[in-house]
Design a protein around this motif. Structure first.
Motif, PDB file in Angstrom:
ATOM      1  N   ALA A   1       8.208  25.678  13.357  1.00 45.98           N
ATOM      2  CA  ALA A   1       8.289  26.666  14.437  1.00 45.98           C
ATOM      3  C   ALA A   1       7.190  26.500  15.484  1.00 45.98           C
ATOM      4  CB  ALA A   1       8.244  28.077  13.858  1.00 45.98           C
ATOM      5  N   ARG A   2       6.134  25.784  15.155  1.00 44.53           N
ATOM      6  CA  ARG A   2       5.016  25.663  16.103  1.00 44.53           C
ATOM      7  C   ARG A   2       5.433  25.018  17.408  1.00 44.53           C
ATOM      8  NH1 ARG A   2       3.236  20.795  16.956  1.00 44.53           N
ATOM      9  NH2 ARG A   2       3.637  19.161  15.462  1.00 44.53           N
ATOM     10  N   THR A   3       6.415  24.140  17.362  1.00 49.35           N
ATOM     11  CA  THR A   3       6.829  23.438  18.581  1.00 49.35           C
ATOM     12  C   THR A   3       7.584  24.345  19.541  1.00 49.35           C
ATOM     13  OG1 THR A   3       8.855  22.652  17.515  1.00 49.35           O
ATOM     14  CG2 THR A   3       6.918  21.202  17.415  1.00 49.35           C
ATOM     15  N   GLY A   4       7.989  25.522  19.094  1.00 45.93           N
ATOM     16  CA  GLY A   4       8.679  26.464  19.958  1.00 45.93           C
ATOM     17  C   GLY A   4       7.744  27.392  20.711  1.00 45.93           C
ATOM     18  N   VAL A   5       6.443  27.193  20.595  1.00 44.15           N
ATOM     19  CA  VAL A   5       5.474  28.069  21.249  1.00 44.15           C
ATOM     20  C   VAL A   5       5.195  27.558  22.662  1.00 44.15           C
ATOM     21  CG1 VAL A   5       3.135  29.016  21.147  1.00 44.15           C
ATOM     22  CG2 VAL A   5       4.384  28.580  19.032  1.00 44.15           C
ATOM     23  N   PRO A   6       5.495  28.361  23.690  1.00 47.30           N
ATOM     24  CA  PRO A   6       5.161  27.936  25.058  1.00 47.30           C
ATOM     25  C   PRO A   6       3.652  27.771  25.210  1.00 47.30           C
ATOM     26  CG  PRO A   6       6.567  29.888  25.078  1.00 47.30           C
ATOM     27  CD  PRO A   6       6.149  29.655  23.659  1.00 47.30           C
ATOM     28  N   SER A   7       3.235  26.890  26.087  1.00 49.33           N
ATOM     29  CA  SER A   7       1.802  26.581  26.220  1.00 49.33           C
ATOM     30  C   SER A   7       0.986  27.767  26.725  1.00 49.33           C
ATOM     31  CB  SER A   7       1.596  25.378  27.132  1.00 49.33           C
ATOM     32  OG  SER A   7       2.093  25.663  28.425  1.00 49.33           O
ATOM     33  N   ASP A   8       1.617  28.738  27.356  1.00 45.17           N
ATOM     34  CA  ASP A   8       0.870  29.886  27.888  1.00 45.17           C
ATOM     35  C   ASP A   8       1.272  31.199  27.220  1.00 45.17           C
ATOM     36  OD1 ASP A   8       3.415  30.011  28.885  1.00 45.17           O
ATOM     37  OD2 ASP A   8       2.809  30.467  30.942  1.00 45.17           O
TER      38      ASP A   8
END
Length: 170
Positions: A113-120
């Motif tokens: 799931a970490r890859t679904g976190v937007p950078s901001d």
């Protein structure tokens, strides 16, 4: 087991951050009656950060507000702990005009799931980070640089506090 993986991964990133001089130091696993704080980080230029490590293969829209609430509570606990140890250190009879200690709340996600976190991603005042972006985020923190001696003193006070609280709760 997965929660431990998340905390271990965050700990490894914090070790790298310390070697790169992005942070002064941190303590792990501050257990309190009202809850715990996974990682309490004294940064060089960004104040104190309370990190809640999570391992998630997936999460729903309902999981995000719950994680944000949990992280905000951890940050409030961290502020209380810092006020307590710093007040004791300076002596209760002296009033300080120093700015109160503030703590930034962050959730560091590991697993698929970490890859679904937007950078901001900032939800309700809580910074959500892909665990692999933790170092970059710590490097971008910008504020007044904390003196090394003061950071060491704070870490020592926090370690002493954790030790006393851990002994008291057993």
């Amino acid at each position: 087991m997965r929660g431990a993986w998340g905390e271990d991964n965050t700990r490894s990133e914090l070790q790298r951050a310390k070697r790169k001089r992005l942070i002064w130091d941190w303590i792990d696993s501050v257990e309190l009656e009202a809850g715990d704080i996974d990682h309490l980080v004294v940064t060089r230029r960004g104040g104190v950060v309370a990190i809640d490590s999570k391992w998630r293969d997936q999460f729903t829209a309902g999981d995000v507000p719950a994680m944000a609430r949990s992280s905000r509570k951890a940050a409030l606990r961290a502020e209380g702990v810092l006020r307590s140890v710093l007040k004791r250190e300076s002596g209760a009879r002296h009033r300080t005009t120093a700015k109160p200690v503030t703590v930034t709340a962050a959730v560091v996600l590991w697993g698929a799931a970490r890859t679904g976190v937007p950078s901001d991603a900032n939800i309700d005042g809580v910074r959500f980070l892909d665990g692999c972006q933790l170092l970059r985020w710590l490097a971008e923190l910008d504020g007044h640089e904390a003196p090394r001696d003061a950071a060491r003193d704070v870490i020592k006070l926090l370690e002493d506090y954790r030790s006393k609280v851990t002994t008291a709760t057993k």
